[in-house]
Design an enzyme around this catalytic site. Structure first.
Site, PDB file in Angstrom:
ATOM      1  CG  ASP A 291      -2.227   0.760   0.972  1.00  0.00           C
ATOM      2  OD1 ASP A 291      -2.138   1.876   0.436  1.00  0.00           O
ATOM      3  OD2 ASP A 291      -3.314   0.285   1.334  1.00  0.00           O
ATOM      4  CG  HIS A 325      -1.773   1.236  -3.250  1.00  0.00           C
ATOM      5  ND1 HIS A 325      -2.959   0.902  -2.646  1.00  0.00           N
ATOM      6  CD2 HIS A 325      -1.354   0.113  -3.882  1.00  0.00           C
ATOM      7  CE1 HIS A 325      -3.250  -0.360  -2.910  1.00  0.00           C
ATOM      8  NE2 HIS A 325      -2.287  -0.857  -3.653  1.00  0.00           N
TER       9      HIS A 325
END
Length: 470
Positions: A291, A325
């Site tokens: 992430d 991300h």
């Protein structure tokens, strides 16, 4: 590139024949970065007495199978009661449940030490006060936890392994996440119902002590979460196999994260998320995560506004980001606001890095985000170079308009990007005072979008070899 009519009025290259204005901008830049130096001086790095407490003296066995939870607890208590020092984890593999640090204790790992965390959720009971996706609750203990302590550390070149994988914590995420891996496992419950109920409790003002979300809620614990602590250090260790976010200090003052390797590709494996913290240094770290690599946070929606504690005075320097991300991110749990964030000498580089510089919020999150400075940033390869998104997740569905203002990005080079800009404010609440100075974007598939930005300055900016103007 799409430029809305409202935004275009504020978007223009400055007059290069105004040396006074240029000098004023440079003076403001130097003054801002002087504050970064002040933050470094204000951030207290804990020091510890020269006393050692090897966990093997308290019964720990380095076989990777024998539960050493009691040995860790006894060594930490002895160290704390003696006025502080180092709890030594020698070479070998040690299995344990959650580790709860106490004031003046440095958990120090030998270079060849390997701490393996038990994957049975029952080991992380009873519930403790924690924060999960920006909401306070009584939940599973983080793997390494401290509450209300002062002068604590996790140091050394050993490895911390949460053993999160498809057979333990990760299937609780469930579903196909972000269009990628499907974490579901037949017969394994997921977090969906517990997550929805927790968020509803927070919106409805249910007291935190009544928000009990451990067994049966399937909310994975963070790895390292000091809560309401002062003078926190995490240095040199490698963290892998995290159930959830890796480093998540909450409501702390003086946090130093130095030379840490965050290597965990599971769901929600954010690398370092300082949340509602003041005076934070993150330097010379390596991130390869499932992430966001670094995400600055300050609470979610009503719960963030209830506490109303911003993330402030944060310096990020010399870090390398690979898979993730986002490289350096502000949000999305940002309802308490963020200010005085400085990012320098960082490298973002991976075809699997979705965004380089990222801000994410919406009209449910809200938040005041201001005084954010970047300099000397190199992006090797990324999908989206600069993202400021007021439409994250729920989009424009609330009544708390974000305020995002005074962002400067200076001396940036991006070698390869699919898109340069994904910058979208609201017409009624535009992004204000965005400055991009001395920036080169070499290989670019598209310029992207700039929507609802007031007072956008682009100086010495080239995209695909051409001067950029709007």
């Amino acid at each position: 590139m799409a430029i809305t009519a409202g935004a275009a009025a504020g978007c223009a290259l400055p007059d290069q024949n105004q040396p006074g204005a240029a000098r004023a901008a440079d003076d403001a830049h130097h003054q801002a970065w002087e504050m970064a130096s002040t933050i470094r001086k204000q951030t207290i790095v804990p020091v510890f007495p020269d006393k050692s407490f090897p966990i093997t003296d308290f019964g720990a066995v380095a076989d990777g199978k024998t539960d050493a939870s009691d040995a860790f607890a006894k060594a930490i208590a002895a160290c704390h009661n003696a006025g502080g020092g180092k709890v030594i984890v020698p070479a070998g593999r040690f299995l344990t449940g959650p580790i709860h640090l106490k004031s003046n204790v440095n958990l120090h790992l030998h270079d060849d030490a390997h701490i393996l965390f038990i994957t049975d959720p029952k080991a992380y009971l009873p519930p403790v006060l924690t924060r999960w996706e920006g909401v306070e609750l009584m939940g599973y203990s983080p793997l390494i936890y401290a509450h209300g302590e002062k002068n604590i550390a996790v140091t050394g070149k050993g490895k911390l392994d949460g053993q999160g994988d498809r057979q333990t914590w990760w299937p609780w995420k469930g579903g196909r996440w972000q269009g990628g891996t499907d974490w579901s496992v037949d017969g394994v419950p997921t977090q969906d119902d517990g997550r929805d109920k927790l968020f509803a409790d927070a919106e409805n003002g249910v007291p935190v002590e009544q928000r009990i979300y451990a067994e049966g809620a399937y909310l994975r614990p963070p790895f390292f979460q000091p809560y309401s602590c002062e003078n926190v250090l995490i240095e040199d260790v490698t963290i892998t196999g995290a159930p959830f976010w890796l480093i998540n200090p909450v409501l702390c003052q003086s946090v130093t994260v130095r030379r840490v390797t965050c290597a965990s590709l599971g769901p929600n494996s954010d690398g370092c998320d300082p949340e509602s913290c003041k005076n934070v240094i993150i330097e010379d770290c390596f991130f390869d995560t499932g992430d966001d690599c670094i995400a600055i946070k300050s609470g979610r929606n009503a719960d963030g506004r209830r506490l109303n504690v911003p993330a402030e005075n944060i310096v990020i320097s010399g870090c390398k980001m690979r898979t993730g991300h986002g490289g350096v991110v502000i949000g999305s749990e940002i309802s308490g606001g963020a200010r005085n964030i400085f990012v320098e000498n960082c490298e973002f580089n991976s075809p699997k890095l979705l965004r380089g510089i990222r801000f994410k919020t919406n009209s449910i999150r809200g938040g005041l985000i201001e005084n954010i400075y970047y300099r000397n940033i190199e992006i090797g390869e990324v999908q989206n170079a600069l993202v400021i998104d007021f439409h994250y997740e729920e989009g424009d569905a609330g009544k708390f308009d974000p305020i995002v203002r005074n962002i400067e990005i200076r001396d940036l080079i991006c070698h390869k990007a699919k898109r340069v800009f994904q910058v979208r404010g609201f017409e009624r609440a535009p992004i204000k005072n965005l400055r991009l100075i001395n920036a080169t974007f070499e290989s670019v598939e598209e310029v992207g979008d700039l929507e609802h930005v007031d007072n956008f300055e682009a100086k010495n900016v080239t995209i695909a070899g051409k001067p950029f103007s709007v």
